[in-house]
Design a protein around this motif. Structure first.
Motif, PDB file in Angstrom:
ATOM      1  N   ALA A   1       0.873  -1.174   0.000  1.00  0.00           N
ATOM      2  CA  ALA A   1       0.000   0.000   0.000  1.00  0.00           C
ATOM      3  C   ALA A   1       0.913   1.226   0.000  1.00  0.00           C
ATOM      4  CB  ALA A   1      -0.913  -0.024   1.222  1.00  0.00           C
ATOM      5  N   TYR A   2       1.064   1.844  -1.193  1.00  0.00           N
ATOM      6  CA  TYR A   2       1.992   2.975  -1.328  1.00  0.00           C
ATOM      7  C   TYR A   2       1.522   4.151  -0.482  1.00  0.00           C
ATOM      8  CZ  TYR A   2       3.318   0.368  -5.573  1.00  0.00           C
ATOM      9  OH  TYR A   2       3.714  -0.592  -6.450  1.00  0.00           O
ATOM     10  N   PRO A   3       2.415   4.723   0.345  1.00  0.00           N
ATOM     11  CA  PRO A   3       2.015   5.835   1.222  1.00  0.00           C
ATOM     12  C   PRO A   3       1.390   6.996   0.435  1.00  0.00           C
ATOM     13  CG  PRO A   3       4.225   5.079   1.779  1.00  0.00           C
ATOM     14  CD  PRO A   3       3.822   4.342   0.543  1.00  0.00           C
TER      15      PRO A   3
ATOM     16  N   LEU B   1       3.294  10.026  -1.204  1.00  0.00           N
ATOM     17  CA  LEU B   1       4.206   9.894  -2.339  1.00  0.00           C
ATOM     18  C   LEU B   1       3.626  10.397  -3.658  1.00  0.00           C
ATOM     19  CD1 LEU B   1       5.994   6.502  -1.575  1.00  0.00           C
ATOM     20  CD2 LEU B   1       6.517   8.812  -0.794  1.00  0.00           C
ATOM     21  N   LEU B   2       2.349  10.780  -3.662  1.00  0.00           N
ATOM     22  CA  LEU B   2       1.748  11.396  -4.855  1.00  0.00           C
ATOM     23  C   LEU B   2       0.832  12.533  -4.401  1.00  0.00           C
ATOM     24  CD1 LEU B   2       0.671   8.394  -7.174  1.00  0.00           C
ATOM     25  CD2 LEU B   2       2.436  10.088  -7.667  1.00  0.00           C
ATOM     26  N   PRO B   3       0.672  13.558  -5.232  1.00  0.00           N
ATOM     27  CA  PRO B   3      -0.242  14.653  -4.872  1.00  0.00           C
ATOM     28  C   PRO B   3      -1.708  14.256  -5.057  1.00  0.00           C
ATOM     29  CG  PRO B   3       0.786  15.104  -6.999  1.00  0.00           C
ATOM     30  CD  PRO B   3       1.361  13.812  -6.505  1.00  0.00           C
TER      31      PRO B   3
ATOM     32  N   MET C   1      -6.450   8.458 -10.295  1.00  0.00           N
ATOM     33  CA  MET C   1      -6.310   7.007 -10.138  1.00  0.00           C
ATOM     34  C   MET C   1      -7.597   6.365  -9.627  1.00  0.00           C
ATOM     35  SD  MET C   1      -3.341   5.006  -8.076  1.00  0.00           S
ATOM     36  CE  MET C   1      -2.158   6.132  -8.785  1.00  0.00           C
ATOM     37  N   MET C   2      -8.209   7.001  -8.630  1.00  0.00           N
ATOM     38  CA  MET C   2      -9.419   6.432  -8.043  1.00  0.00           C
ATOM     39  C   MET C   2     -10.608   6.509  -9.001  1.00  0.00           C
ATOM     40  SD  MET C   2      -8.342   5.119  -5.297  1.00  0.00           S
ATOM     41  CE  MET C   2      -9.864   4.617  -4.501  1.00  0.00           C
ATOM     42  N   ASN C   3     -10.498   7.394  -9.998  1.00  0.00           N
ATOM     43  CA  ASN C   3     -11.541   7.507 -11.025  1.00  0.00           C
ATOM     44  C   ASN C   3     -11.391   6.470 -12.123  1.00  0.00           C
ATOM     45  OD1 ASN C   3     -13.328   9.499 -10.286  1.00  0.00           O
ATOM     46  ND2 ASN C   3     -11.951  11.142 -10.957  1.00  0.00           N
TER      47      ASN C   3
ATOM     48  N   GLU D   1     -14.136   6.273   0.683  1.00  0.00           N
ATOM     49  CA  GLU D   1     -13.371   6.306   1.933  1.00  0.00           C
ATOM     50  C   GLU D   1     -11.867   6.377   1.641  1.00  0.00           C
ATOM     51  OE1 GLU D   1     -14.182   2.988   4.542  1.00  0.00           O
ATOM     52  OE2 GLU D   1     -12.395   3.416   5.750  1.00  0.00           O
ATOM     53  N   ILE D   2     -11.425   5.553   0.680  1.00  0.00           N
ATOM     54  CA  ILE D   2     -10.003   5.520   0.340  1.00  0.00           C
ATOM     55  C   ILE D   2      -9.558   6.838  -0.296  1.00  0.00           C
ATOM     56  CG2 ILE D   2      -8.283   4.388  -1.124  1.00  0.00           C
ATOM     57  CD1 ILE D   2      -9.795   1.747  -0.627  1.00  0.00           C
ATOM     58  N   LEU D   3     -10.393   7.355  -1.203  1.00  0.00           N
ATOM     59  CA  LEU D   3     -10.049   8.635  -1.838  1.00  0.00           C
ATOM     60  C   LEU D   3      -9.885   9.731  -0.790  1.00  0.00           C
ATOM     61  CD1 LEU D   3      -9.608  10.401  -4.342  1.00  0.00           C
ATOM     62  CD2 LEU D   3     -12.075  10.771  -4.405  1.00  0.00           C
TER      63      LEU D   3
HETATM   64  C1  HEC Z   1      -5.780  -6.252  -8.762  1.00  0.00           C
HETATM   65  C2  HEC Z   1      -4.467  -5.823  -8.350  1.00  0.00           C
HETATM   66  C3  HEC Z   1      -4.309  -4.388  -7.861  1.00  0.00           C
HETATM   67  C4  HEC Z   1      -5.020  -3.724  -6.873  1.00  0.00           C
HETATM   68  C5  HEC Z   1      -6.168  -4.257  -6.038  1.00  0.00           C
HETATM   69  C6  HEC Z   1      -4.422  -2.394  -6.777  1.00  0.00           C
HETATM   70  N1  HEC Z   1      -3.378  -2.268  -7.644  1.00  0.00           N
HETATM   71 FE1  HEC Z   1      -2.165  -0.641  -7.837  1.00  0.00          FE
HETATM   72  N2  HEC Z   1      -1.116  -1.603  -9.300  1.00  0.00           N
HETATM   73  C7  HEC Z   1      -1.385  -2.872  -9.799  1.00  0.00           C
HETATM   74  C8  HEC Z   1      -0.427  -3.201 -10.838  1.00  0.00           C
HETATM   75  C9  HEC Z   1      -0.362  -4.503 -11.633  1.00  0.00           C
HETATM   76  C10 HEC Z   1       0.447  -2.084 -10.951  1.00  0.00           C
HETATM   77  C11 HEC Z   1       1.659  -1.941 -11.861  1.00  0.00           C
HETATM   78  C12 HEC Z   1       2.865  -2.521 -11.129  1.00  0.00           C
HETATM   79  C13 HEC Z   1       4.167  -2.468 -11.903  1.00  0.00           C
HETATM   80  O1  HEC Z   1       4.327  -1.649 -12.801  1.00  0.00           O
HETATM   81  O2  HEC Z   1       5.069  -3.238 -11.558  1.00  0.00           O
HETATM   82  C14 HEC Z   1      -0.025  -1.104  -9.970  1.00  0.00           C
HETATM   83  C15 HEC Z   1       0.569   0.122  -9.768  1.00  0.00           C
HETATM   84  C16 HEC Z   1       0.157   1.083  -8.849  1.00  0.00           C
HETATM   85  C17 HEC Z   1       0.792   2.370  -8.652  1.00  0.00           C
HETATM   86  C18 HEC Z   1       2.015   2.893  -9.410  1.00  0.00           C
HETATM   87  C19 HEC Z   1       3.324   2.325  -8.862  1.00  0.00           C
HETATM   88  C20 HEC Z   1       4.499   2.986  -9.550  1.00  0.00           C
HETATM   89  O3  HEC Z   1       4.974   2.466 -10.562  1.00  0.00           O
HETATM   90  O4  HEC Z   1       4.912   4.063  -9.070  1.00  0.00           O
HETATM   91  C21 HEC Z   1       0.083   3.033  -7.683  1.00  0.00           C
HETATM   92  C22 HEC Z   1       0.375   4.412  -7.127  1.00  0.00           C
HETATM   93  C23 HEC Z   1      -0.999   2.144  -7.276  1.00  0.00           C
HETATM   94  N3  HEC Z   1      -0.922   0.965  -7.989  1.00  0.00           N
HETATM   95  C24 HEC Z   1      -1.951   2.465  -6.316  1.00  0.00           C
HETATM   96  C25 HEC Z   1      -3.018   1.629  -5.970  1.00  0.00           C
HETATM   97  C26 HEC Z   1      -4.092   2.013  -5.073  1.00  0.00           C
HETATM   98  C27 HEC Z   1      -4.240   3.373  -4.418  1.00  0.00           C
HETATM   99  C28 HEC Z   1      -4.914   0.917  -4.946  1.00  0.00           C
HETATM  100  C29 HEC Z   1      -6.187   0.796  -4.125  1.00  0.00           C
HETATM  101  C30 HEC Z   1      -7.275   1.669  -4.505  1.00  0.00           C
HETATM  102  C31 HEC Z   1      -4.356  -0.141  -5.784  1.00  0.00           C
HETATM  103  N4  HEC Z   1      -3.217   0.333  -6.384  1.00  0.00           N
HETATM  104  C32 HEC Z   1      -4.898  -1.412  -5.915  1.00  0.00           C
HETATM  105  C33 HEC Z   1      -2.373  -3.717  -9.347  1.00  0.00           C
HETATM  106  C34 HEC Z   1      -3.283  -3.443  -8.351  1.00  0.00           C
END
Ligand code: HEC
Ligand code: HEC
Length: 156
Positions: free
Chosen positions: A46-48, A51-53, A60-62, A81-83
């Protein structure tokens, strides 16, 4: 070393440590949200939020149904809630692509490139790393939101 310089050294050392932990604190999510941790921490750490504005998180959430080649859609209430959590704790550094659109990747931001400019190219392609987005390959405590130098272990 003269007698006089010793306290000065200690002082500088302490100042250095204080700066380091202040930086680490900045990166730790301010507060915590269980829904975010669960839903955004299954496929990757879960990326902090810091780290993004906010504009990037909003975009992303859209578009969760088209999330980096996967469908990461959520129920409306969870997404909301997450947004709210992400934007309330978002970073303040602008992160735009060449067309002025909000970046979706932390790994494409200027600060990320700058912080990682000494990582050798072969390491990004190492089988144990695979992708720069795989933070935990090098940051041992990424899961806990800790990206400090202390917990950095490069695969060798
Ligand atoms: C079904 C799987 C899945 C879920 C659930 C998921 N992600 Fe991701 N996410 C990915 C994949 C696949 C990538 C691309 C990873 C890569 O490039 O190695 C990614 C990439 C990202 C990145 C970019 C990372 C970078 O390269 O800097 C962000 C930010 C991100 N996700 C945020 C979120 C958030 C916020 C949520 C929850 C709302 C979420 N993700 C839920 C699969 C998922
Ligand atoms: C291939 C290994 C590797 C990967 C993968 C990696 N990093 Fe790093 N990271 C480093 C190195 C090396 C540094 C530089 C440490 C230094 O010299 O200050 C660094 C520094 C940082 C810093 C600055 C830490 C500080 O206290 O100055 C942050 C924040 C960070 N990385 C976040 C991330 C995030 C988020 C990801 C995943 C999206 C990631 N890193 C992926 C190796 C990596």
């Amino acid at each position: 070393m003269t007698k006089l310089s010793k306290p000065l050294c200690a002082l500088l050392l302490l100042a250095g440590l204080a700066t380091q932990s202040a930086q680490a604190d900045e990166l730790r999510p301010a507060g915590h949200n269980a829904t975010w941790q669960k839903e955004c921490g299954t496929c990757h750490v879960a990326y902090p939020p810091s780290l993004l504005p906010a504009a990037s998180w909003r975009e992303m959430m859209n578009t969760l149904d088209r999330h980096f080649g996967t469908d990461a859609s959520l129920e409306a209430a969870q997404a909301k809630e997450i947004l709210n959590f992400l934007t309330a704790n978002a970073g303040r550094r602008a992160a735009l692509d060449r067309d002025g659109k909000p970046l979706q990747r932390i790994t494409e931001t200027n600060w990320f490139r700058h912080e990682h400019d000494e990582v050798p190219a072969r390491l990004w392609k190492d089988a144990r790393v695979k992708s720069p987005a795989n933070c935990a390959a090098c940051h041992q405590k990424a899961e806990a939101g800790d990206y400090s130098e202390r917990s950095l272990r490069l695969p060798r």
